[in-house]
Design a protein around this motif. Structure first.
Motif, short mmCIF file in Angstrom:
data_model
loop_
_atom_site.label_atom_id
_atom_site.label_comp_id
_atom_site.label_asym_id
_atom_site.label_seq_id
_atom_site.Cartn_x
_atom_site.Cartn_y
_atom_site.Cartn_z
N VAL A 42 -92.30 5.52 42.87
CA VAL A 42 -91.56 6.78 42.85
C VAL A 42 -90.27 6.59 43.64
N ALA A 43 -89.14 6.85 42.98
CA ALA A 43 -87.86 6.68 43.66
C ALA A 43 -87.35 8.02 44.16
N VAL A 44 -86.83 8.03 45.37
CA VAL A 44 -86.11 9.19 45.88
C VAL A 44 -84.65 8.78 45.93
N VAL A 45 -83.83 9.42 45.09
CA VAL A 45 -82.44 9.01 44.96
C VAL A 45 -81.54 10.09 45.53
N GLY A 46 -80.61 9.70 46.38
CA GLY A 46 -79.66 10.66 46.92
C GLY A 46 -78.52 9.93 47.58
N ALA A 47 -77.42 10.63 47.81
CA ALA A 47 -76.26 10.01 48.43
C ALA A 47 -76.54 9.73 49.90
N SER A 48 -75.71 8.89 50.50
CA SER A 48 -75.85 8.62 51.93
C SER A 48 -75.70 9.92 52.69
N GLY A 49 -76.50 10.09 53.71
CA GLY A 49 -76.38 11.30 54.53
C GLY A 49 -77.16 12.46 53.97
N SER A 50 -77.96 12.23 52.90
CA SER A 50 -78.72 13.35 52.37
C SER A 50 -80.11 13.43 53.00
N THR A 217 -87.17 11.31 42.04
CA THR A 217 -86.87 12.58 42.68
C THR A 217 -85.43 12.53 43.15
N VAL A 218 -84.63 13.51 42.73
CA VAL A 218 -83.21 13.48 43.10
C VAL A 218 -82.98 14.43 44.27
N PHE A 219 -82.28 13.91 45.26
CA PHE A 219 -82.02 14.60 46.51
C PHE A 219 -80.57 15.05 46.54
N TYR A 220 -80.34 16.27 46.96
CA TYR A 220 -78.96 16.71 47.12
C TYR A 220 -78.88 17.58 48.37
N ALA A 221 -78.08 17.18 49.33
CA ALA A 221 -77.91 17.94 50.57
C ALA A 221 -79.25 18.31 51.21
N GLY A 222 -80.17 17.35 51.22
CA GLY A 222 -81.44 17.58 51.89
C GLY A 222 -82.46 18.32 51.05
N GLY A 238 -82.20 14.48 28.39
CA GLY A 238 -83.53 14.59 28.97
C GLY A 238 -83.52 15.18 30.37
N LEU A 239 -82.36 15.27 30.99
CA LEU A 239 -82.27 15.69 32.39
C LEU A 239 -82.11 17.18 32.52
N ARG A 240 -82.47 17.71 33.72
CA ARG A 240 -82.59 19.16 33.89
C ARG A 240 -81.52 19.80 34.75
N HIS A 241 -81.05 19.08 35.78
CA HIS A 241 -80.12 19.69 36.73
C HIS A 241 -78.69 19.18 36.47
N PRO A 242 -77.69 20.07 36.62
CA PRO A 242 -76.30 19.62 36.39
C PRO A 242 -75.92 18.42 37.26
N PHE A 243 -76.45 18.36 38.49
CA PHE A 243 -76.11 17.23 39.37
C PHE A 243 -76.70 15.92 38.82
N THR A 244 -77.93 15.99 38.34
CA THR A 244 -78.55 14.77 37.80
C THR A 244 -77.77 14.29 36.58
N GLY A 272 -77.97 30.50 48.47
CA GLY A 272 -77.53 30.06 47.16
C GLY A 272 -77.72 28.58 46.94
N CYS A 273 -77.21 28.11 45.82
CA CYS A 273 -77.39 26.73 45.41
C CYS A 273 -76.45 25.82 46.19
N PRO A 274 -76.97 24.76 46.81
CA PRO A 274 -76.08 23.88 47.58
C PRO A 274 -75.08 23.14 46.70
N PHE A 275 -75.40 23.02 45.41
CA PHE A 275 -74.53 22.29 44.49
C PHE A 275 -73.40 23.17 43.95
N ALA A 276 -73.45 24.48 44.28
CA ALA A 276 -72.50 25.44 43.70
C ALA A 276 -71.05 24.96 43.79
#
Lengths: 313, 333
Positions: A42-50, A217-222, A238-244, A272-276
């Motif tokens: 299982v991969a947890v993928v996110g930017a540095s600092g997330s 699992t995609v990580f964004y801002a924690g 196939g993907l669900r979130h705009p960030f993915t 609200g949404c952190p990705f907003a």
């Protein structure tokens, strides 16, 4: 058979003192959930600092002294209490850390892998573990500063598999390696999973993660913003979130389109949404809703009020 | 080349540096003394006595104190003598400088050695304890002690100890290195020890603070390091980590600190010996400085500078033994 690891609504925050007196909670991970079955990567993928590394440390109960954790972690169906984590870590649950700084600079490699044991059995197992990754016994007498980057990474993996672990947590196993060496390291991880261990792969490199992961699992801002199967990434649809989807489009083979703007620091977005701030499909509701829940969606999960439909592009 | 060649080159470089250092230190000391407004005759003979002397007598005295020779010439003649191993004769003690230094060093050495070892061992132990118990009560206690001591002048502490243990409690002698009015032959080792306790204690107490605070910082670094985290992740116990990984990694900076503290102890001994009237090197340095005894002062300065330098050299050599980067790096080049 219960999953090897089951994390439910895990949050990690730091307690800081502002101007010496006022306590402040600084959240770094919010409501993270993931499940690892035996034999699964299982991969947890996110930017540095997330906050990804803290997830790895949190499972092992190795957070810094001002770090606090909420939520539940089940290991083989039973709660992983700090006490149990302390008993299991190093034997059943192992960590493969990022790089050579995780080795004591003043101790020979062999002594570190053996954890100070000197009996013939420990020696033989240490040599065998290194052998498995193509590292000769002469390396045992070297100090960490004498290892190359790829060699250090293989030594770290060897140190993890001396005792047969059931759960392997690896934190950024590939940076600084060329594509071939990185591929080899990931191959080793995949192999460990095929032998029945669960592997948690924490990385910022989606492309590499997809070469071995079963679920991502995609990580964004924690926050976990999407949970998907690896094959969902075969097309953007196939993907669900705009960030993915943005991540997918940023991959070299999918056009290399960068996403403008930057990720907010964990804990700076309260409502609200952190990705907003970076989302092209952001609507007023996305900013006004207090807390957007992670919900099941098309065989995965997504934290979005208006998830991407299969048809849209 | 290989290992031996490297070592020799290293030693040669250090030796050259030491010669330059000693030369510089002696030159600066001489220049300061030459610029000093102190008149050796007035200081050592006294205004009243000078007034009753004939001009010939005064001229004779001026010649004895070297006031009729230009400074540069005096320095050069001292330097040439020193290079031949002759450091001259002390003007105040009327004995060869090296003899005076030898006697003084013997009584000071015990003092400084005790203080050096005590402050090193205690400082290391306190520092590691504080670092391992970061922000809990042992740490707060140790830090409080260190900050208090660091901001306390050594001579004031000496006076305080003198007041408590010698004046109020009467447990220990007020000063000197042996009892007053006793035949030198009948002085026992116990007498000497009793006289050295307070000065050594003062020097140790002040020395501990610096070493403990630095060791604490380093211990915290080690305990928060990636490798300490990984050791914990591999199931090692905190105590085992502190011993297996902490000790060696803290040892590196501790060695430097310990040997660098020689200079502080030598400096501190000057004040402390003065307070306790302890006839050591430090007291002789003050006497020589105030009494314009140039040969003795130069001798003491050069000897203490060499002592401090030797300490730093020992630290460098020990570093090579502890740190594999230096050891193996040196072997390879």
């Amino acid at each position: 058979m219960p999953p090897i690891l089951e994390i439910r609504d895990l949050s990690i925050h730091f307690v800081q003192y502002e101007r010496g007196f006022r306590r402040r909670r600084l959240p770094v991970i919010r409501d993270l959930s993931l499940t690892i079955q035996p034999g699964q990567v299982v991969a947890v993928v996110g930017a540095s600092g997330s906050g990804k590394s803290l997830l790895a440390h949190g499972i092992l109960d190795l957070l810094p002294y001002n770090g606090q954790m909420e939520g539940s972690i089940l290991y083989q169906g039973e709660p992983l209490s700090p006490r149990r984590a302390e008993q299991l870590r190093g034997d059943e649950i192992v960590l493969i850390p990022q790089g050579v700084t995780y080795l004591d600079p003043l101790m020979k490699v062999g002594d570190q892998i053996r954890r100070g044991r000197k009996d013939p059995d420990s020696r033989a197992r240490c040599t065998a573990a290194l052998q498995r990754y193509g590292v000769g016994p002469e390396v045992e007498a070297l100090y960490p500063f004498e290892l190359s980057g790829g060699m250090a990474r293989r030594v770290l993996i060897a140190s993890a598999v001396v005792d047969r672990p059931k759960l392997i947590i690896t934190d950024e196993p590939t940076p600084g390696l060329d594509a071939k060496a990185a591929g080899r390291i990931l191959g080793h991880l995949r192999e460990l999973a095929e032998e029945g261990a669960g592997v948690l792969l924490v990385t910022h490199d989606l492309e590499l993660a997809l070469t071995i992961a079963h679920r991502v699992t995609v990580f964004y801002a924690g926050e976990t913003i999407e949970e998907a199967a690896a094959q969902d990434f075969s097309s953007s649809a196939g993907l669900r979130h705009p960030f993915t989807r943005a991540l997918w489009r940023a991959m070299p083979q999918h056009g290399f389109h960068p996403l403008s703007g930057a990720q907010p620091y964990p804990g700076t977005v309260d409502t609200g949404c952190p990705f907003a701030g970076q989302c092209s499909r952001c609507r007023p509701d996305c900013v006004q809703t207090q807390r957007i829940p992670l919900r099941p969606w098309r065989g995965g999960a997504v934290r979005c009020l208006f998830p991407e439909e299969e048809a849209s592009s | 080349m290989g290992r031996l060649g490297h070592r020799l080159r290293f030693a040669g470089k250090k030796l050259l540096r030491m010669v330059l250092l000693l030369f510089g230190v002696s030159a600066v000391t001489f220049a300061l003394m030459a610029a000093s407004p102190l008149d050796p005759l007035q200081t050592n003979v006294g205004q009243a006595a000078l007034g009753s002397m004939s001009p010939e007598q005064i001229a004779q005295l001026e010649a004895y104190w070297g006031m009729d020779v230009p400074p540069l010439e005096r320095y050069l003649s001292w330097l040439i003598g020193a290079l031949h191993g002759d450091f001259g004769t002390s003007l105040l003690y009327r004995q060869p400088v090296l003899t005076v230094i030898g006697q003084r060093l013997r009584s000071s050495l015990w003092l400084m050695l005790t203080a050096w070892i005590l402050s090193g061992v205690l400082g290391l132990a306190l520092g590691i304890t504080a670092g391992a118990c970061r922000d809990r009560w042992p740490d707060k206690l140790i830090r409080g002690y260190c900050f208090t001591i660091s901001s306390t002048p050594a001579f004031w502490l000496a006076l305080l100890l003198l007041m408590i243990f010698s004046v109020w409690l009467g447990w220990l002698p007020i000063g000197l290195s042996i009892p007053i009015g006793m035949d030198a032959a009948s002085v026992t080792l116990l007498d000497r020890l009793r006289h050295a306790i307070l000065p050594a204690l003062t020097l140790s107490i002040t020395g501990v603070a610096n070493i403990a605070l630095h060791t604490r910082e380093k211990t915290i670094d080690v305990m928060e390091s990636d490798y300490a985290l990984f050791a914990r992740a591999r199931g090692e116990r905190p105590l085992a980590i502190a011993v297996r990984h902490g000790l060696w990694n803290v040892a590196l900076p501790a060695i430097t600190l310990q040997f660098a503290s020689i200079s502080e102890i030598v400096g501190g001994s000057v004040l402390v010996e003065q307070v306790f009237s302890y006839p050591g090197l430090g007291q002789a340095a003050v006497t020589a400085g105030l009494g314009s005894d140039l040969p003795l002062l130069l001798g003491i300065t050069v000897v203490t500078a060499a002592l401090v330098f030797a300490g730093n050299l020992a630290a460098d050599l020990l570093y090579g033994a502890v740190d594999p980067k230096i050891r193996r790096g040196a072997a390879r080049s």
